[in-house]
Scaffold this motif. Structure first.
Motif, PDB file in Angstrom:
ATOM      1  N   UNK A   1       0.826  -1.213   0.000  1.00  0.00           N
ATOM      2  CA  UNK A   1       0.000   0.000   0.000  1.00  0.00           C
ATOM      3  C   UNK A   1       0.861   1.263   0.000  1.00  0.00           C
ATOM      4  N   UNK A   2       1.971   1.221   0.749  1.00  0.00           N
ATOM      5  CA  UNK A   2       2.895   2.365   0.748  1.00  0.00           C
ATOM      6  C   UNK A   2       3.476   2.579  -0.643  1.00  0.00           C
ATOM      7  N   UNK A   3       3.843   1.470  -1.304  1.00  0.00           N
ATOM      8  CA  UNK A   3       4.405   1.583  -2.641  1.00  0.00           C
ATOM      9  C   UNK A   3       3.421   2.149  -3.646  1.00  0.00           C
ATOM     10  N   UNK A   4       2.202   1.647  -3.618  1.00  0.00           N
ATOM     11  CA  UNK A   4       1.167   2.118  -4.545  1.00  0.00           C
ATOM     12  C   UNK A   4       0.775   3.563  -4.235  1.00  0.00           C
ATOM     13  N   UNK A   5       0.851   3.935  -2.970  1.00  0.00           N
ATOM     14  CA  UNK A   5       0.490   5.305  -2.577  1.00  0.00           C
ATOM     15  C   UNK A   5       1.565   6.321  -2.941  1.00  0.00           C
ATOM     16  N   UNK A   6       2.722   5.831  -3.411  1.00  0.00           N
ATOM     17  CA  UNK A   6       3.752   6.760  -3.863  1.00  0.00           C
ATOM     18  C   UNK A   6       4.975   6.849  -2.991  1.00  0.00           C
ATOM     19  N   UNK A   7       5.055   6.029  -1.925  1.00  0.00           N
ATOM     20  CA  UNK A   7       6.220   6.106  -1.044  1.00  0.00           C
ATOM     21  C   UNK A   7       7.487   5.650  -1.759  1.00  0.00           C
ATOM     22  N   UNK A   8       7.313   4.885  -2.860  1.00  0.00           N
ATOM     23  CA  UNK A   8       8.487   4.437  -3.625  1.00  0.00           C
ATOM     24  C   UNK A   8       9.286   5.643  -4.126  1.00  0.00           C
ATOM     25  N   UNK A   9       8.584   6.746  -4.446  1.00  0.00           N
ATOM     26  CA  UNK A   9       9.267   7.952  -4.914  1.00  0.00           C
ATOM     27  C   UNK A   9      10.153   8.534  -3.813  1.00  0.00           C
ATOM     28  N   UNK A  10       9.686   8.432  -2.565  1.00  0.00           N
ATOM     29  CA  UNK A  10      10.465   8.927  -1.423  1.00  0.00           C
ATOM     30  C   UNK A  10      11.750   8.119  -1.282  1.00  0.00           C
ATOM     31  N   UNK A  11      11.629   6.793  -1.391  1.00  0.00           N
ATOM     32  CA  UNK A  11      12.810   5.937  -1.263  1.00  0.00           C
ATOM     33  C   UNK A  11      13.798   6.176  -2.405  1.00  0.00           C
ATOM     34  N   UNK A  12      13.267   6.407  -3.601  1.00  0.00           N
ATOM     35  CA  UNK A  12      14.142   6.665  -4.742  1.00  0.00           C
ATOM     36  C   UNK A  12      14.828   8.028  -4.603  1.00  0.00           C
ATOM     37  N   UNK A  13      14.131   8.980  -3.972  1.00  0.00           N
ATOM     38  CA  UNK A  13      14.693  10.318  -3.781  1.00  0.00           C
ATOM     39  C   UNK A  13      15.709  10.338  -2.649  1.00  0.00           C
ATOM     40  N   UNK A  14      15.524   9.455  -1.668  1.00  0.00           N
ATOM     41  CA  UNK A  14      16.448   9.367  -0.530  1.00  0.00           C
ATOM     42  C   UNK A  14      17.019   7.943  -0.453  1.00  0.00           C
TER      43      UNK A  14
ATOM     44  N   UNK B   1       8.401  -4.900  -2.607  1.00  0.00           N
ATOM     45  CA  UNK B   1       7.014  -4.477  -2.367  1.00  0.00           C
ATOM     46  C   UNK B   1       6.806  -2.985  -2.599  1.00  0.00           C
ATOM     47  N   UNK B   2       7.682  -2.164  -2.041  1.00  0.00           N
ATOM     48  CA  UNK B   2       7.471  -0.716  -2.125  1.00  0.00           C
ATOM     49  C   UNK B   2       7.901  -0.171  -3.481  1.00  0.00           C
ATOM     50  N   UNK B   3       9.154  -0.398  -3.847  1.00  0.00           N
ATOM     51  CA  UNK B   3       9.685   0.220  -5.069  1.00  0.00           C
ATOM     52  C   UNK B   3       9.202  -0.491  -6.331  1.00  0.00           C
ATOM     53  N   UNK B   4       9.421  -1.814  -6.418  1.00  0.00           N
ATOM     54  CA  UNK B   4       9.073  -2.525  -7.649  1.00  0.00           C
ATOM     55  C   UNK B   4       7.568  -2.571  -7.885  1.00  0.00           C
ATOM     56  N   UNK B   5       6.822  -3.057  -6.895  1.00  0.00           N
ATOM     57  CA  UNK B   5       5.363  -3.120  -7.057  1.00  0.00           C
ATOM     58  C   UNK B   5       4.759  -1.725  -7.187  1.00  0.00           C
ATOM     59  N   UNK B   6       5.313  -0.781  -6.417  1.00  0.00           N
ATOM     60  CA  UNK B   6       4.821   0.594  -6.512  1.00  0.00           C
ATOM     61  C   UNK B   6       5.022   1.171  -7.899  1.00  0.00           C
ATOM     62  N   UNK B   7       6.188   0.890  -8.498  1.00  0.00           N
ATOM     63  CA  UNK B   7       6.483   1.389  -9.845  1.00  0.00           C
ATOM     64  C   UNK B   7       5.595   0.717 -10.899  1.00  0.00           C
ATOM     65  N   UNK B   8       5.436  -0.601 -10.783  1.00  0.00           N
ATOM     66  CA  UNK B   8       4.602  -1.336 -11.748  1.00  0.00           C
ATOM     67  C   UNK B   8       3.149  -0.871 -11.684  1.00  0.00           C
ATOM     68  N   UNK B   9       2.691  -0.553 -10.488  1.00  0.00           N
ATOM     69  CA  UNK B   9       1.280  -0.166 -10.320  1.00  0.00           C
ATOM     70  C   UNK B   9       0.928   1.105 -11.082  1.00  0.00           C
ATOM     71  N   UNK B  10       1.931   1.950 -11.354  1.00  0.00           N
ATOM     72  CA  UNK B  10       1.656   3.208 -12.061  1.00  0.00           C
ATOM     73  C   UNK B  10       1.228   2.965 -13.510  1.00  0.00           C
ATOM     74  N   UNK B  11       1.439   1.754 -14.009  1.00  0.00           N
ATOM     75  CA  UNK B  11       1.047   1.437 -15.386  1.00  0.00           C
ATOM     76  C   UNK B  11      -0.455   1.180 -15.510  1.00  0.00           C
ATOM     77  N   UNK B  12      -1.132   1.086 -14.387  1.00  0.00           N
ATOM     78  CA  UNK B  12      -2.551   0.728 -14.402  1.00  0.00           C
ATOM     79  C   UNK B  12      -3.413   1.894 -13.933  1.00  0.00           C
ATOM     80  N   UNK B  13      -4.535   2.060 -14.602  1.00  0.00           N
ATOM     81  CA  UNK B  13      -5.477   3.106 -14.198  1.00  0.00           C
ATOM     82  C   UNK B  13      -6.109   2.767 -12.857  1.00  0.00           C
TER      83      UNK B  13
END
Length: 200
Positions: free
Chosen positions: A52-65, A129-141
């Motif tokens: 849920x954190x990954x899909x909610x966008x927390x992956x961007x935080x981890x990639x930024x930091x 879970x956070x980065x990979x799944x979060x990133x993949x989820x952005x491909x779906x509406x």
């Protein structure tokens, strides 16, 4: 929506089936028949929160930091080396002592703390879970359905592993089987720890 859910389920299964710290711990608890429900529940709930954190966008935080992941890599590697060492010691024990160890029970609190440590101190969990799944989820509406599919995979797999392990119990009536399992767990933990250090 169904297609998105099924893709989330498939990706979730593909990431979770690989042998790792969580799976090894659940397998051993299942074989010992100790706190199986709560161990499976804790792992599945943790995965759900991370997805849920990954899909909610927390992956961007981890990639930024990225230093957050780097800190987790060093801490996780040290923990996994220690955990692997414990299993290596168990693997080298005599068969009679091993049988007593297999039958010994840890408290629910101790078991859950170890389970949560293996989950939250393992950087691979965040990467998957956070980065990979979060990133993949952005491909779906319908990201929520993708997340639901991935979460379903975690719940199904962990409980199937925990309760399905009892099928192997006849094999583990032989103390040498416990020694082999502990030796394999030690090697897996050390292998993950080394990979973390080389990627840090």
């Amino acid at each position: 929506m169904l297609n998105t859910y099924l893709q989330g389920l498939a990706v979730g299964f593909s990431l979770i089936i690989a042998i790792g710290a969580q799976n090894a711990f659940i397998l051993k608890q299942g074989l010992k028949r100790q706190h199986v429900f709560w161990v499976c529940f804790a792992c599945a709930l943790s995965d759900s929160l991370l997805i849920l954190l990954g899909v909610a966008g927390f992956s961007a935080v981890l990639l930024h930091y990225p230093q957050i992941i780097q800190f987790a890599q060093w801490g996780g590697a040290l923990f996994l080396f220690w955990y692997g060492f414990q299993h290596a010691v168990q693997a080298l024990k005599s068969a009679s002592v091993m049988q007593l160890s297999a039958n010994s029970a840890s408290s629910l609190t101790q078991t859950l703390l170890m389970c949560l440590a293996l989950t939250w101190l393992n950087p691979h969990v965040y990467l998957d879970t956070v980065i990979l799944l979060g990133s993949i989820s952005t491909q779906f509406a319908d990201q929520a359905y993708f997340a639901l599919g991935a979460i379903s995979a975690s719940w199904l797999f962990f409980f199937a592993l925990g309760y399905g392990a009892r099928v192997l119990i006849p094999v583990f009536e032989n103390p040498k089987a416990w020694q082999f399992l502990d030796g394999m767990i030690a090697l897996v933990m050390w292998g993950i720890a080394v990979s973390l250090l080389f990627n840090a």
